[in-house]
Every structure is written in structure tokens, then in C-alpha cells.
Design a protein around this motif. Structure first.
Motif, PDB file in Angstrom:
ATOM      1  N   GLU A  25       0.824  -1.224   0.000  1.00 42.01           N
ATOM      2  CA  GLU A  25       0.000   0.000   0.000  1.00 42.01           C
ATOM      3  C   GLU A  25       0.851   1.264   0.000  1.00 42.01           C
ATOM      4  O   GLU A  25       0.528   2.245  -0.659  1.00 42.01           O
ATOM      5  CB  GLU A  25      -0.897   0.008   1.251  1.00 42.01           C
ATOM      6  CG  GLU A  25      -1.657   1.316   1.453  1.00 42.01           C
ATOM      7  CD  GLU A  25      -2.289   1.458   2.839  1.00 42.01           C
ATOM      8  OE1 GLU A  25      -2.157   0.547   3.682  1.00 42.01           O
ATOM      9  OE2 GLU A  25      -2.927   2.496   3.071  1.00 42.01           O
ATOM     10  N   THR A  26       1.924   1.237   0.784  1.00 43.71           N
ATOM     11  CA  THR A  26       2.651   2.477   1.027  1.00 43.71           C
ATOM     12  C   THR A  26       4.058   2.476   0.434  1.00 43.71           C
ATOM     13  O   THR A  26       4.681   3.537   0.365  1.00 43.71           O
ATOM     14  CB  THR A  26       2.770   2.719   2.541  1.00 43.71           C
ATOM     15  OG1 THR A  26       3.310   1.528   3.139  1.00 43.71           O
ATOM     16  CG2 THR A  26       1.406   3.017   3.155  1.00 43.71           C
TER      17      THR A  26
ATOM     18  N   PHE B  36       8.958   1.566  10.043  1.00 47.05           N
ATOM     19  CA  PHE B  36       8.595   1.538   8.639  1.00 47.05           C
ATOM     20  C   PHE B  36       9.398   2.652   7.974  1.00 47.05           C
ATOM     21  O   PHE B  36       9.239   3.819   8.319  1.00 47.05           O
ATOM     22  CB  PHE B  36       7.106   1.838   8.426  1.00 47.05           C
ATOM     23  CG  PHE B  36       6.195   0.716   8.784  1.00 47.05           C
ATOM     24  CD1 PHE B  36       5.238   0.858   9.775  1.00 47.05           C
ATOM     25  CD2 PHE B  36       6.280  -0.500   8.105  1.00 47.05           C
ATOM     26  CE1 PHE B  36       4.389  -0.182  10.102  1.00 47.05           C
ATOM     27  CE2 PHE B  36       5.425  -1.544   8.425  1.00 47.05           C
ATOM     28  CZ  PHE B  36       4.487  -1.392   9.431  1.00 47.05           C
ATOM     29  N   MET B  37      10.261   2.266   7.042  1.00 47.37           N
ATOM     30  CA  MET B  37      10.944   3.288   6.253  1.00 47.37           C
ATOM     31  C   MET B  37      10.330   3.285   4.861  1.00 47.37           C
ATOM     32  O   MET B  37      10.136   2.211   4.260  1.00 47.37           O
ATOM     33  CB  MET B  37      12.443   2.997   6.182  1.00 47.37           C
ATOM     34  CG  MET B  37      13.139   3.128   7.531  1.00 47.37           C
ATOM     35  SD  MET B  37      14.936   3.014   7.410  1.00 47.37           S
ATOM     36  CE  MET B  37      15.361   4.638   6.783  1.00 47.37           C
ATOM     37  N   THR B  38      10.012   4.466   4.383  1.00 48.26           N
ATOM     38  CA  THR B  38       9.340   4.580   3.091  1.00 48.26           C
ATOM     39  C   THR B  38      10.088   5.607   2.247  1.00 48.26           C
ATOM     40  O   THR B  38       9.821   6.806   2.335  1.00 48.26           O
ATOM     41  CB  THR B  38       7.874   5.009   3.298  1.00 48.26           C
ATOM     42  OG1 THR B  38       7.292   4.246   4.356  1.00 48.26           O
ATOM     43  CG2 THR B  38       7.071   4.803   2.026  1.00 48.26           C
ATOM     44  N   GLY B  39      11.034   5.134   1.473  1.00 51.36           N
ATOM     45  CA  GLY B  39      11.835   6.045   0.675  1.00 51.36           C
ATOM     46  C   GLY B  39      12.833   6.784   1.543  1.00 51.36           C
ATOM     47  O   GLY B  39      13.016   6.476   2.725  1.00 51.36           O
TER      48      GLY B  39
ATOM     49  N   SER C  71       6.473   0.763   1.920  1.00 51.77           N
ATOM     50  CA  SER C  71       7.305   0.772   3.132  1.00 51.77           C
ATOM     51  C   SER C  71       8.019  -0.550   3.315  1.00 51.77           C
ATOM     52  O   SER C  71       7.551  -1.591   2.873  1.00 51.77           O
ATOM     53  CB  SER C  71       6.431   1.008   4.370  1.00 51.77           C
ATOM     54  OG  SER C  71       5.609   2.138   4.197  1.00 51.77           O
TER      55      SER C  71
END
Lengths: 459, 247, 207
Positions: free
Chosen positions: C110-111, C163-166, C113
Motif C-alpha cells: 500500500e505504502t 517503517f521506512m518509506t523512501g 514501506s
């Protein structure tokens, strides 16, 4: 302690045209980005309902959840402190720092610490504090409070930031390139993470089930701070509690979408226990929250997850700027919280609203913001905090409008050609209305006069 | 069906043509309409200022004047919203509750109660920017608000769509508040005026010749701004258009 | 009365009438291509996907992507790098790391992440002091959304879970998006199957 005069402050804000135009457009853009996210998610309104219900459940069982959180956090190896008010919060933080011989503190964004006015308290006691969030850092260096809870320097243009940095951290004041400015703050701040003896964060959510807390950021500053010095202090308002980890699915999905129109923040960190050999302290803060919990009309404000969506959508906030509210919390959420801190000081804020209700519609936890604004107006009137002009005008209006004869006399006089609105409609007759608007023309007869003339036989 | 007409103070005083159009329209649609002659105001100005106690007598007068009617119709969304949702300064007797329940803004009455969809006598060959006041939009839910993710609906536009020749143009910020807000327009004049000017500029840029609205209070404010700015915008109430006004 | 008792007493006295805790329903919908969804979401957040050559050595691949890097610090045995994170005693030593390498436990379609904990970082701050981060991710480990993600037992076990997202980012100055704020400047996710299948997502697993 002077009353905040929102209208006066807004006037100055609007006069700075380039700044005011940018501010309005930038925040409206965030509102539109939020809309894109909400429209892309069929379950958006369902999530809002769930988020609201989860928060209401938690707040109505808050005592139990606080104890559960404390139990689990302590079992995890955290030290949990309780602060009744801002002063106690600041004292506790100071004691912890003193015990560890910490004199340099890096901190990420925490509205709670701003609310408690922690920084001046600690600085007066010899602690050097570095705000690490870029927006907060700009404001710290400019000796100005943050103006928005998510984008603290949104009221500034790049030239302003260049001027502040040039003056304080030695950048080239003529260089307004935004990546240059951001990189400058990165390089200037980085050594502080490495040498600081302590770090502070806030928390977006505190989970009772696991005794953990969650910090949502984009820049990496909170996690640099939390993972370098051997001491991490987290200030957490007691209303931040959620029952279980699974509830984060709802809230983390909604937070950044509401705030910035992005599906999640770049970094979402969950702290459950300190790193071996280090200490983690949590300060649970009341500062009026337990009292607000008992206010029938206003306790829903405690559901707030500090997303700032209400500020982004508020047409008044966008055109007046957060600083015109004179408080850590501005915009719609500020309007309904601030009177609990100081009714007199913030008595003009509930009137800095058209009651349009857009805030209520964007709030991810369905706080009935505009309805609370309406209710605060009643409280302010009852506690005699209305300006005399308005109070008197309403008293007169209340009498005139309750009497058909007095009403007709006033209306017919106005409609008979006087070119100003009736006193009971305007209170500051003509001057305020007419500054930037034409007044309506006066027609030949009122509706009632027309009706009596043309339909009189039907009485 | 006993129908009464409530004409708010500012329409009585400054826009009687709106009241006339409302009455004529209702009669064209087969309603026999009473106009209680001792009516004044719904109490909103005092109530919105927090002066609950000062609203009491005015609200009591309203409840007395409109007792016993099946429908109380008013060409003002903010007044209808106040009566239905906020008229609480007076004791809530069954009679008062009935008056509150039965009060409807004109579009609501036409759309929901009479179920009217056709206005064969109406023609308005102009580019129209539709403005729905915030109380009418979010309080009375006469259209989908842009913030809410739900299927689109728009009662005023639905009715106006039946008018020959009408062409809708849309501002960029479809339902941003125009900044009237009652006493806000005076006590927070700087922001109010900025909001009003922004609103009329937005409609003007979209190509509107007329701004049509069910809310004359908003119109009063926007018209004031447009006239001061010298914008070639004209303003008219939805009742007048639906009643057959050509301009 | 100490502050704790004082606060709890006030809270309990003021708590409004009980409201029920709702059940969170499933929002599952069929996801035709979880990896594509993940990659799209990641790209939107400023991260990128790099597909390594077939049977290619990850070290060489990473060096080629970061030719200027002098210090490559790996927390996963799959990549040697120039420094193993196990040798680090003081987190501040990681100040000079050009590229950090980690293996994420799972990803969220979804994200975009990835999920990491102290075990995957070795030293937590590797994920933030490094100028760049390379994340190995088993495509089989993807979960569809955050509701699923929050069922992972790691939230009950890890001291620190992220959670790392980019990459890190900010738009605090005039709304101009800057990627690479104070944390990592870039995030590169490399799809590589994990040695054991235990990281593969099992639907219905509860936390």
C-alpha cells in the motif's frame, strides 16, 4: 496578560501580500492533496468513523489504558513519569537531564513541549537545546514560535529563511536556493546528534497493549536523535493513548494522508524498549487534559491526532496565519482547545471563524470542531468575556428583534433610504463593513410593506 | 398542507424581491402560503454570537408566529439551519419542536417535500456560478461537500439544471467559504473581505456572469466585494431564477 | 497525593460514559501484482527499486551503483561491504558511512514501506546516519496494507521497529520538496529472495 486580538493580527498578515498569497495557496494545496488521498480510498469515511470510535472508547477508559501502558512500558525497561502540568513536566525533564549530566539536548518536533514552554525553562538552567525539525529550527533561530503544527515555518518564504540562516548559522544570506538551505541545516545540525547527551521526542501515539509509542516524521531527525545519545526522553500527552497495535493500522493510514496528502510519513518509528545500555524515559502529561475530559461539550477535542488538516482547510487560518492566534495551537483545533488554557486571553478566537464546518469534515477523527466553536461562544458570553460593543449590540438586537413593532420601525427606517445597515445588524455601523465592500442599496419598500400593500386582503 | 413563509430580516429589509419571488414560486407550485405579519427574525444573530439569553425572546416570538404549520419555508439556509439545529434558547415544548422540525429552506422544500424537478416557465440564458452557503451545504446537506468522500449530489444545481439556457461555470475552489459568517463580516473584517474578494475573483475567472445562490446573506457580502472591485458580476437568488426571472 | 494518583483520579472522575471499542473490518481487495504496487508506491515516496543481475554478486552491484562510496556498512551477511556493522561499538562511528545495507523483514504494498528492527539494523542509527541506504527485500514478504502489517509479531518483540518509506524528506521551506533531509538521501530496494522462506507473508498470521 493581554487578550489575543486575532482580527488585528490578521490585518497585518494580509498586508504582506506575497507572504499571504503563498501561505493560502500552499495550505490549500495540502488540503487538495488530502482530498486526492481520501478519494482514492473507498474506505476513507469508514476509517474516519473507526478512528473516532477508537478514540472515544479509549478516552472513556483512559484511566485503565494509562495504567496498562505504564505497566507494559515499565516492564519493557522504560521509566514512566507523570506530570500534572507544564511546570511539573519541565521540572521532570530537567531532573532527568541533570541526573545524567546532560547539557546538550537534540529534540524533534513536539507541540506538547511548546505548550509547556519547556525550551526557555531548560535554557535558563544551562541546557543547550537544538530543535532538529527543519521548520522548528528555523523558528527557533528566528526567535519566533511555530505557526503550524506540521509545517512550522509555512508562513515564511525562502528569502526569510535565507536571512535567518545567514544571520545565525553562517550561510550565504543571498542564496535562497531551497536545497542549499535544507542541506545547510543538515550539515549544521548533524554534529549535534553526535555529541548530544540526550534526545527528546514527542509521540503521535502511545500503545497500551505493548507499552510502546510511535513517532511519525519525514526528515530522519527524530530517529537520529533517539538512536545516538544514551538518553531518550519522550513527552506524551495522556490523550495520545490507543489500546492495541492493530489500531495503528487505522491511525497511521490516516495521519499523513490528512496532514500532507502522502500515504505515510517517510519514517514511522515504534519505540518499545531502550537500546541496551541506554535509558528511555516517558513523561505522561496532563496539563488540563483530564479536566477537559470532563467537559460535556468539549471532551471530543481530545481525540485530536495533531494532523493539521483542519488548519489546511480553514479559510480563516490560511488568510491570517498561525501566529495570529497567539498560541501553540492555532487554527480550528486551537480555537477549541486554547480557551481551556486561558478563557480571557483567547476569548476572541472562537469568533475568528465563520462556522463553515470544513474543519469538521476533514478531521480524521471526526471532532465536531465547528460545533464546539459555536458552544465556546456561549461560554464566553456567559462568562462576560465578550467585548462591550458586541455584548451591548446583542442585548439591543435581542430586544428589537423580539418586538414586531420595534423591528418594523428599525427595518423600515433602514429601507427608507438611510445608506447604512441598521445598527442592530452591524454593531460597528458602516465603518467596518464599508472598508472593502459596498453596502447594499436600500429598496423602495420592505417585503412586509409589499405584502401588506399587494396581499393585504389575504390577512 | 399549511405552509407559512418566513422572510429573514435582511431579506425583508434589503432584498424584498427575493421574498416576493419565493412567495410567487410557491404559489405557482400550488401552495397556499401564509405570511405571519408579526414575524421578525429567527434569533441567529444573537445565538451565533454566543448570546443565548439574548436570543430567547426572539426565538419565542418565532415559535409563536409559526406554530401550527405543516411547513415553514424560508429562502435562507443559515436561518433554516439555525431553527432546526440550534434554536435552543427557549423551552423545547412539543410545539416548539414541531416548529423546528418543520422549518425548511426553500430548495429543501422544493426538492424533498414537493419533489419538483421542472420549472417550465423559467429561462436564464447566462453563465452561472452557483454559490451554496456553508450552513446550507454542510448544515442542511444540500450538496456533497468537497471534503467528504461520498457520491455526488447537489440539490440547488439539480433544480437549476431544469432552467432553460442556464450554463454552469465552476470556480476553482468549489465550496470554500466566502467569508460572510454573520458578525464575522464586521468583527473580523480583514479576513472576511479577503475571503469575499477571493471568492468573487474565482467566480469571475471561471467566466461567471451571474452568481446564483440560495443564500442572500452570502450574496450581500460578495456583491459588496464585487461592486467595490468593479467586477462585472451580477447576483441573484435561486428563487428569482426558478420563478422565471430572466436577469 | 503524588502526581500519578492525582492524574489517574481526575481522569477516572471525568471519564465520560463508556463507548464501545469497534472491530476493525478487513479492507482486503484483490491485489493483482503486489510487487508492482509496492514499487509504484515506493517511487512516489522517492525511493527506487534496483533489480540485480541474475546470480550477480550484490557487493559488485552496490559498488557499481555508488562508485564514490568509500564506506559501505552492511548489517546483512549477504553483503560484505567495507565494514561489518557487528564491528561497530559506538553508534557515532557510523557518521562516515556512505552506504548502509540492510535486509528488511517485510514490505507493505500500500505504502511502499519496508519494516526493519534493531536486529536488521545491527546498530539502529545505520538507517539514519548513512548517506544512502540499500534494502534487500524478499518480494514474497509483501503484505497488502498497513492493517496486515500491524499484525506482525515484531511489534511485540522488537525494542525498535521502523517503517521506512523512501529517503528522508522535507518540504518545510516554501513547500519545495527536498529528498534527503537529515536522514538518508536515497533508498534503493533490491528484490532478493531471503535464504529461508520464513519471511514470506502468511495470510491470517496474527500478532
Amino acid at each position: 496578560m493581554t487578550r489575543v486580538d486575532h482580527a488585528e493580527a490578521s490585518s497585518k498578515f494580509i498586508e504582506a501580500k506575497d507572504h499571504a498569497d503563498f501561505h493560502d495557496k500552499r495550505l490549500w494545496d495540502l488540503r487538495k492533496k488530502r482530498d486526492s488521498e481520501s478519494e482514492a480510498m473507498p474506505e476513507w469515511e469508514t476509517l474516519r468513523t473507526l478512528a473516532s470510535a477508537i478514540k472515544e472508547h479509549t478516552l472513556t477508559h483512559l484511566g485503565d489504558y494509562l495504567e496498562e501502558f505504564e505497566r507494559n512500558a515499565t516492564a519493557n525497561g522504560m521509566v514512566v513519569h507523570w506530570a500534572r502540568d507544564a511546570a511539573e513536566h519541565n521540572q521532570i525533564v530537567h531532573e532527568i537531564l541533570e541526573q545524567h549530566g546532560a547539557t546538550t539536548l537534540v529534540k524533534s518536533k513536539s507541540m506538547l513541549t511548546d505548550e509547556c514552554e519547556m525550551r526557555p525553562f531548560l535554557e535558563n538552567r544551562g541546557i543547550e537545546i537544538i530543535e532538529t525539525d527543519l521548520g522548528e529550527r528555523i523558528q527557533q533561530l528566528d526567535d519566533e514560535p511555530p505557526s503550524h503544527i506540521v509545517v512550522p515555518a509555512v508562513h515564511k518564504l525562502r528569502g526569510d529563511v535565507a536571512e535567518v540562516f545567514g544571520r545565525t548559522i553562517g550561510t550565504d544570506a543571498a542564496n535562497t536556493d531551497v536545497p542549499y538551505l535544507a542541506e545547510s541545516q543538515r550539515r549544521h545540525t548533524r554534529p549535534y546528534y553526535l555529541k548530544a547527551q540526550a534526545a527528546m521526542t514527542g509521540a503521535n501515539f502511545a500503545i497500551a497493549e505493548t507499552g510502546s509509542f510511535v513517532v511519525c516524521t519525514n526528515e530522519g531527525n527524530a530517529d537520529l536523535g533517539a538512536n545516538l545519545p544514551p538518553l531518550h526522553i519522550a513527552s506524551i500527552g495522556i490523550e495520545k493513548l490507543l489500546p492495541k497495535v492493530e489500531h495503528l493500522g487505522v491511525f497511521v493510514r490516516m495521519l499523513s494522508r490528512s496532514a500532507l496528502g502522502s500515504p505515510i510519513t517517510q519514517i514511522t518509528s515504534h519505540f518499545r524498549a531502550p537500546r541496551p545500555g541506554t535509558e528511555m524515559h516517558v513523561v505522561l502529561v496532563d496539563n488540563g487534559r483530564s479536566e477537559r475530559l470532563g467537559m460535556d461539550d468539549f471532551w471530543y477535542s481530545l481525540k485530536c491526532i495533531r494532523c493539521g488538516a483542519c488548519m489546511n482547510t480553514c479559510p480563516v487560518y490560511r488568510r491570517s496565519g498561525g501566529l495570529s492566534y497567539g498560541s501553540t495551537y492555532s487554527g480550528p483545533i486551537g480555537v477549541i482547545i486554547d480557551p481551556t488554557f486561558n478563557l480571557r486571553k483567547y476569548s476572541s478566537l472562537p469568533f475568528a471563524s465563520t462556522l463553515n464546518g470544513s474543519c469538521t469534515s476533514v478531521c480524521p477523527v471526526k471532532i465536531n470542531i465547528h460545533e464546539q466553536i459555536y458552544k465556546w461562544r456561549q461560554v464566553i458570553a456567559e462568562r462576560h468575556q465578550l467585548p462591550m460593543v458586541k455584548k451591548e449590540a446583542m442585548r439591543v438586537a435581542g430586544k428589537v428583534l423580539a418586538s414586531p413593532k420595534l423591528y418594523r420601525a428599525a427595518v423600515e427606517a433602514a429601507a427608507a433610504g438611510l445608506d447604512h445597515l441598521p445598527r442592530f445588524l452591524v454593531y460597528n455601523p458602516f465603518n467596518a463593513w464599508g472598508r472593502q465592500r459596498e453596502v447594499p442599496s436600500a429598496p423602495a419598500s420592505t417585503f412586509r410593506q409589499w405584502y401588506v400593500t399587494n396581499r393585504g386582503a389575504e390577512r | 398542507m399549511k405552509v407559512a413563509l418566513f422572510i429573514p430580516c435582511y431579506i425583508d429589509a434589503f432584498f424584498p424581491e427575493v421574498g416576493i419571488a419565493t412567495l410567487e414560486l410557491l404559489e405557482r407550485l400550488g401552495c397556499k402560503v401564509d405570511y405571519p405579519l408579526d414575524q421578525t427574525c429567527c434569533g441567529q444573530p444573537m445565538a451565533n454570537s454566543g448570546c443565548h439569553a439574548d436570543a430567547h425572546d426572539t426565538e419565542a416570538l418565532f415559535a409563536r408566529n409559526f406554530a401550527g404549520y405543516d411547513h415553514i419555508v424560508t429562502p435562507s439556509g443559515s436561518c433554516a439551519h439555525h431553527v432546526r439545529d440550534q434554536m435552543t434558547a427557549i423551552e423545547q415544548t412539543p410545539a416548539v419542536q414541531a416548529v423546528r422540525r418543520n422549518t425548511r429552506e426553500l430548495v429543501e422544500f422544493l426538492h424533498d417535500v414537493l419533489g419538483v424537478r421542472e420549472f417550465p416557465w423559467a429561462e436564464f440564458p447566462h453563465k452561472v456560478g452557483l454559490h451554496i452557503g456553508c450552513a446550507t451545504l454542510r448544515g442542511l446537506r444540500e450538496a456533497k461537500a468537497s471534503e467528504i468522500d461520498e457520491p455526488a449530489f447537489n440539490k440547488p444545481q439539480r433544480l437549476l439544471s431544469a432552467v432553460k439556457g442556464i450554463e454552469f461555470v465552476h470556480p476553482q475552489r468549489v465550496d470554500e467559504c466566502c467569508g460572510f459568517g454573520g458578525t464575522f463580516s464586521v468583527f473580523e473584517e480583514p479576513v472576511s473581505a479577503k475571503m469575499g474578494h477571493d471568492k468573487v475573483d474565482d467566480h469571475h475567472r471561471a467566466g461567471a456572469e451571474y452568481i446564483v445562490s440560495p443564500d442572500m446573506s452570502c450574496v450581500m457580502h460578495q456583491q459588496g466585494c464585487a461592486r467595490r472591485a468593479g467586477l462585472p458580476l451580477k447576483f441573484i437568488h435561486i428563487a428569482q431564477v426558478l420563478n422565471g426571472a430572466r436577469a | 497525593m503524588n502526581s500519578r494518583s492525582h492524574i489517574l483520579a481526575r481522569v477516572r472522575r471525568n471519564q465520560p460514559a463508556w463507548r464501545t471499542l469497534p472491530e476493525i473490518p478487513s479492507f482486503d481487495r484483490p491485489l493483482a501484482d503486489p510487487w508492482a504496487a509496492f514499487a509504484t508506491a515506493l517511487a512516489r515516496m522517492g525511493g527506487s527499486v534496483a533489480v540485480p543481475p541474475e546470480g550477480g554478486a550484490l557487493d559488485a552491484f552496490i559498488c557499481a551503483r555508488f562508485p564514490q562510496a568509500r564506506v559501505i556498512c552492511s548489517a546483512t551477511p549477504e553483503v560484505a561491504g567495507t565494514r561489518a556493522v557487528a564491528t561497530v561499538r559506538d553508534p557515532a562511528e557510523l557518521d562516515d558511512v556512505d552506504v548502509g545495507v540492510v535486509r528488511a523483514v517485510f514490505g507493505v504494498a500500500e505504502t511502499g514501506s519496508v519494516w526493519l528492527s534493531e536486529r536488521e539494523f545491527g546498530v539502529n542509527v545505520l538507517g539514519f546516519l548513512s548517506q544512502h541506504l540499500v534494502v534487500l527485500l524478499d518480494p514474497r514478504s509483501l503484505v497488502p496494507d498497513l492493517h496486515h502489517a500491524y499484525r506482525h509479531p515484531g511489534f511485540l518483540e522488537a525494542r525498535y521497529a521502523v517503517f521506512m518509506t523512501g529517503p528522508s524528506a522535507t518540504a518545510d521551506i516554501e513547500g519545495v520538496l527536498v529528498r534527503g533531509a537529515q536522514g538518508i538521501r536515497t533508498m534503493t530496494v533490491i528484490p532478493v529472495a531471503a535464504a529461508d522462506a520464513s519471511s514470506a507473508y502468511q495470510p491470517g498470521r496474527t500478532a
